[in-house]
Design a protein around this motif. Structure first.
Motif, PDB file in Angstrom:
ATOM      1  N   LEU A  83     120.314  52.284 -34.048  1.00 19.14           N
ATOM      2  CA  LEU A  83     119.171  53.014 -34.579  1.00 19.14           C
ATOM      3  C   LEU A  83     119.682  54.203 -35.380  1.00 19.14           C
ATOM      4  N   VAL A  84     119.353  54.187 -36.671  1.00 20.90           N
ATOM      5  CA  VAL A  84     119.825  55.246 -37.561  1.00 20.90           C
ATOM      6  C   VAL A  84     118.703  56.267 -37.731  1.00 20.90           C
ATOM      7  N   ALA A  85     118.964  57.487 -37.299  1.00 20.52           N
ATOM      8  CA  ALA A  85     117.962  58.556 -37.454  1.00 20.52           C
ATOM      9  C   ALA A  85     117.860  58.942 -38.922  1.00 20.52           C
ATOM     10  N   GLY A  86     116.701  59.432 -39.322  1.00 21.32           N
ATOM     11  CA  GLY A  86     116.474  59.812 -40.725  1.00 21.32           C
ATOM     12  C   GLY A  86     117.454  60.851 -41.231  1.00 21.32           C
ATOM     13  N   TRP A  87     117.982  61.667 -40.340  1.00 22.46           N
ATOM     14  CA  TRP A  87     118.901  62.738 -40.755  1.00 22.46           C
ATOM     15  C   TRP A  87     120.363  62.405 -40.474  1.00 22.46           C
ATOM     16  N   HIS A  88     120.639  61.132 -40.201  1.00 20.58           N
ATOM     17  CA  HIS A  88     122.027  60.768 -39.885  1.00 20.58           C
ATOM     18  C   HIS A  88     122.953  60.958 -41.085  1.00 20.58           C
ATOM     19  N   ARG A  89     124.011  61.737 -40.904  1.00 22.31           N
ATOM     20  CA  ARG A  89     125.119  61.893 -41.870  1.00 22.31           C
ATOM     21  C   ARG A  89     124.642  62.011 -43.317  1.00 22.31           C
ATOM     22  N   TYR A 113     125.960  63.501 -33.853  1.00 24.93           N
ATOM     23  CA  TYR A 113     125.737  62.203 -34.494  1.00 24.93           C
ATOM     24  C   TYR A 113     126.211  61.067 -33.598  1.00 24.93           C
ATOM     25  N   TRP A 150     113.695  65.568 -42.775  1.00 25.00           N
ATOM     26  CA  TRP A 150     113.833  64.275 -42.096  1.00 25.00           C
ATOM     27  C   TRP A 150     113.710  64.413 -40.589  1.00 25.00           C
ATOM     28  N   HIS A 161     120.446  62.170 -48.993  1.00 24.57           N
ATOM     29  CA  HIS A 161     121.393  61.328 -48.251  1.00 24.57           C
ATOM     30  C   HIS A 161     122.631  61.010 -49.081  1.00 24.57           C
ATOM     31  N   SER A 198     111.112  57.754 -40.504  1.00 28.61           N
ATOM     32  CA  SER A 198     112.335  57.532 -41.278  1.00 28.61           C
ATOM     33  C   SER A 198     113.447  56.825 -40.512  1.00 28.61           C
ATOM     34  N   ALA A 199     113.256  56.612 -39.205  1.00 27.53           N
ATOM     35  CA  ALA A 199     114.298  55.923 -38.431  1.00 27.53           C
ATOM     36  C   ALA A 199     114.333  54.439 -38.799  1.00 27.53           C
ATOM     37  N   VAL A 200     115.518  53.860 -38.755  1.00 30.91           N
ATOM     38  CA  VAL A 200     115.666  52.417 -39.002  1.00 30.91           C
ATOM     39  C   VAL A 200     116.457  51.808 -37.861  1.00 30.91           C
ATOM     40  N   LEU A 201     115.982  50.706 -37.331  1.00 27.75           N
ATOM     41  CA  LEU A 201     116.769  49.994 -36.347  1.00 27.75           C
ATOM     42  C   LEU A 201     117.386  48.766 -37.005  1.00 27.75           C
ATOM     43  N   ARG A 240     118.608  51.407 -45.635  1.00 25.07           N
ATOM     44  CA  ARG A 240     118.273  52.804 -45.357  1.00 25.07           C
ATOM     45  C   ARG A 240     117.534  53.419 -46.535  1.00 25.07           C
ATOM     46  N   SER A 297     111.793  57.165 -31.828  1.00 22.80           N
ATOM     47  CA  SER A 297     112.533  55.960 -32.209  1.00 22.80           C
ATOM     48  C   SER A 297     111.732  54.683 -32.002  1.00 22.80           C
ATOM     49  N   GLU A 346     118.102  58.559 -29.384  1.00 19.12           N
ATOM     50  CA  GLU A 346     117.316  59.711 -28.918  1.00 19.12           C
ATOM     51  C   GLU A 346     118.156  60.643 -28.047  1.00 19.12           C
ATOM     52  N   LEU A 359     113.803  55.198 -46.553  1.00 23.18           N
ATOM     53  CA  LEU A 359     113.609  56.602 -46.945  1.00 23.18           C
ATOM     54  C   LEU A 359     112.674  56.703 -48.146  1.00 23.18           C
TER      55      LEU A 359
END
Lengths: 479, 479
Positions: free
Chosen positions: B117-123, A60, A107, A289, A114-117, A326, B38, A46, A330
């Motif tokens: 924690l991977v954000a939905g818009w990561h890379r 990022y 996103w 993605h 859509s976040a993944v931990l 991921r 998150s 965050e 998504l």
């Protein structure tokens, strides 16, 4: 102690207890689950997401880190400065690569879903419980997705995962060329119809296999029924021109690899579920993605499926389990609304872009666009206009033989026709990049077309001017 | 209102305000950052992690989901039931594959530091800001890691990422075989010294390239100075036997691919920083994350580096950015204590396992182990005993020609010698799997060796018995 004082005590106490209850409620009921070990990662993400990049860039988690240990903003093309707020005026519009940033805002709007931990101990081993390198949950989601969108038949079909469609392209060529050992004396010919995506050629040539050889354009194979095995790449919708191509070659020796990565409602009407023998899809052009490197093949023939599975094992022991996790998340978000949210977002974005571009180029005699008509879409259940991923622009003036250079001179970077084995009179403009990139592209094109019209007006005026002058001269000559 | 009553009011009010302050403090100071988007992902991950699997299994975010929408426990070998609490008594000990689960407890102990924690818009895009497919931050971390551990020279070397060492093996063969175009008439010979990791052979053969051919054991090439280009796989420490191998072939036509994936303090003393021309490492055997499919090559020669980079582009457009993010996080945890925590954990686990195994097999005449001696380790700065990843067991009895089957009959699944192109009198036992797998292995081996000793005692008793009997008989014959 007076009565008034006593009652004010009561009020303060009651208030204090109320605040207590509220805070306890916040803790225990609202939060439900009291986070422990995941908090640090969540907070980190965050904090990075909160770094202000003026809407023209993104920070990022794995970005370059400043001395103060905070990642820096990575700015969209033509923006710079620590917070990406400075516009670089003379900068070229980037319409080159197919980075699908047009879905980034989607996103960001769906951040929570859509976040993944990923826990530190997530999927450390090589295989899933069934012994394969493929997540059964993800495979199930993909089948459900195709059924929901209606863009591909997956019932009774096999599915193989790859690192994007890229890795699957060669896995498919490998599988189809070594499929029957009877014909193994001469290598299979790999072909595609011009204009085609360059990687088909470069990748097939790169691996220098005994089993296959890239032979260029399909047209040279049309009359060769006595040729050995032929593998045809069919891209549908086509990259670069968005046409819903079909295989050109048929017969017992011909097989096709259908690259269906653009066959989603963002980019095309879905007339019916594709049912080709071997189809490729990718996360890149579905959810945007590209960086995750995740794609899948839908395959009819069991032995082709086994060969492709073997390819994935030999070349990389399957696809990163992190990328699979991921993709699962998504695609789950996509399915939550039966695709409605993402495909409406994607279609409207692409449709608006295509309309803006068409409008400008319709004012030009110098540039033309590929023709794409409206079509009934079984997914949206209505007739819808075109919304392709790329513009396939032609320079119409005889002297403009290198359209890439013509646009380059006007500060627009596209991808030249020769990159698609087509004449350089063509150039591809990517429409799936960020809104910034598209806006600058439109700005540059508007200027270019308006210059053309001014020149034309000058020319017309000159002709208007020339006419009486000429008659005067002619008169002078006569008289 | 009495004084006593009034003071008790005070006390209650004071208490209530104190609780208020405490709760507000918890909210604002302790939590510092108030999580928003998150939270859902963090909670999801913690809920899955909290599913009780009796210490004999793990539930994963992407695990198969029950009707109630909760992932199920995935049990270690020989355990079953909804919470993995039931031991399957007749089950075979799994000592086959190299799944590096021995490090799973380490990551559970370091849950907070290692979660991402991977954000939905990561890379979402294809490339990092420098235009490459390689995270500059991660590359920097890898260089720092090697400098810290002292196991490889990276200064002035190039680094390429791959999907595990697997993808890099073929990238390296490709690069070295097509390196000089002058010798391209005949394919390069690819060789390895027996016993060697099977993938070298299967992968090299699988790709059926015009440029290289697998030719088996190194020994057949020792005297062939007139041979064409030769590429030697050198695994050091070796899989299966843990020896610190060196290249056997030298000369202008010979080049070596050093598979250094086991060259970490978990598995071997580090006598000095490796400085080979081309070295491969992987996350799998460093942090135990085989599933992430992440490895890297350290390369001296620029043109080999470029060829390998091109390979990675052509075959999969680089490594999943999600896997790269995870690798960054995990290597960061390793670096936080200069490797001390993970390498001590890894070394002690592997050392204890080796000692247990050695102790049991030392009681046996039927089975022997590879010989590995103590050695000075520059990382731990002391002499340390061996702690290899695998036991390379030999069946010593003449009749035990298939050692895999001998162990199989005793309910132990290893990997047969022929899988390493060695005699089947050998078998590899994996020591890097879960503690459950290792415990069952030890149990089965203990039983096997104790049966052997019982048989031997019987035989000895029989001999003891036989001796007077024979002399009586002999006497009878004489007299």
């Amino acid at each position: 102690m007076g009565k008034a004082q006593s009652s004010s005590y009561f009020v303060i106490l009651a208030l204090s207890i109320a605040v207590n209850l509220l805070l306890v409620f916040q803790f225990c009921v609202d939060g439900e689950w009291r986070l422990t070990w995941s908090k640090r990662a969540a907070e980190e993400a965050e904090r990075v997401a909160a770094i202000p990049c003026s809407g023209h860039g993104t920070a990022y988690l794995d970005g370059l880190v400043l001395d103060g240990k905070e990642p820096v903003c990575e700015c969209n093309s033509c923006y710079e400065g620590p917070d990406c707020s400075e516009f670089v005026t003379e900068c070229a519009a980037n319409a080159d690569s197919g980075d699908p940033y047009f879905l980034q805002p989607f996103w960001m709007q769906h951040a929570a879903q859509s976040a993944v931990l990923v826990a530190g101990w997530h999927r450390m081993g090589y295989s899933y419980p069934d012994g394969s390198y493929i997540s059964a949950e993800l495979e199930g989601h993909i089948r459900k997705l195709h059924a929901t969108v209606g863009n591909a038949v997956t019932q009774g079909r096999y599915i193989v995962f790859g690192a994007g469609s890229t890795q699957l392209l060669n896995a498919a060529v490998h599988a189809l060329s070594s499929h029957n050992s009877s014909n193994s004396s001469s290598p299979a010919s790999v072909v595609a119809t011009i204009p085609y995506y360059r990687l088909y050629k470069t990748q097939t040539e790169f691996f220098r296999s005994l089993d296959y050889r890239f032979e260029g354009d399909t047209s040279s194979f049309l009359n060769i029924s006595e040729a050995g095995k032929v593998i045809e790449f069919v891209t549908s919708p086509n990259n670069p021109d968005g046409k819903l191509n079909k295989a050109v070659l048929h017969g017992p020796n011909a097989s096709a690899i259908y690259d269906r990565v653009y066959y989603w409602p963002h980019f095309t009407a879905i007339p019916n579920p594709a049912d080709d023998d071997l189809m490729l899809f990718s996360l890149s052009k579905l959810t945007g993605h590209a960086g995750s490197r995740f794609g899948w093949a839908v395959i009819k023939n069991e032995s082709v499926y086994q060969k492709m599975t073997e390819y994935m094992s030999s070349s990389s022991m399957g696809v990163s389990r992190d990328a699979q996790l991921r993709a699962l998340k998504l695609i789950n978000v996509v399915l939550e609304t039966r695709g409605k949210q993402i495909f409406e977002f994607g279609f409207h974005t692409m449709r608006n872009r295509w309309e803006s571009l068409s409008k400008i180029l319709s004012l030009s005699n110098r540039f033309s666009l590929q023709k794409l008509g409206p079509r009934y879409c079984t997914y949206f259940q209505k007739i819808r206009g075109p919304s392709p991923a790329y513009a396939w622009v032609k320079c119409e003036r005889e002297e403009d033989t290198d359209c890439y250079e013509v646009l380059k001179a006007a500060n627009i970077t596209g991808r030249s026709g020769s990159q698609f084995s087509a004449p350089d009179r063509y150039v591809r403009l990517s429409l799936i990049r960020s809104q910034d990139d598209f806006d600058i592209l439109i700005q540059r094109l508007t200027q270019l077309v308006s210059e053309e019209r001014q020149q034309q007006n000058h020319a017309n005026n000159f002709l208007q001017l020339k006419k009486p002058l000429m008659s005067t001269l002619r008169r002078g000559l006569v008289y």
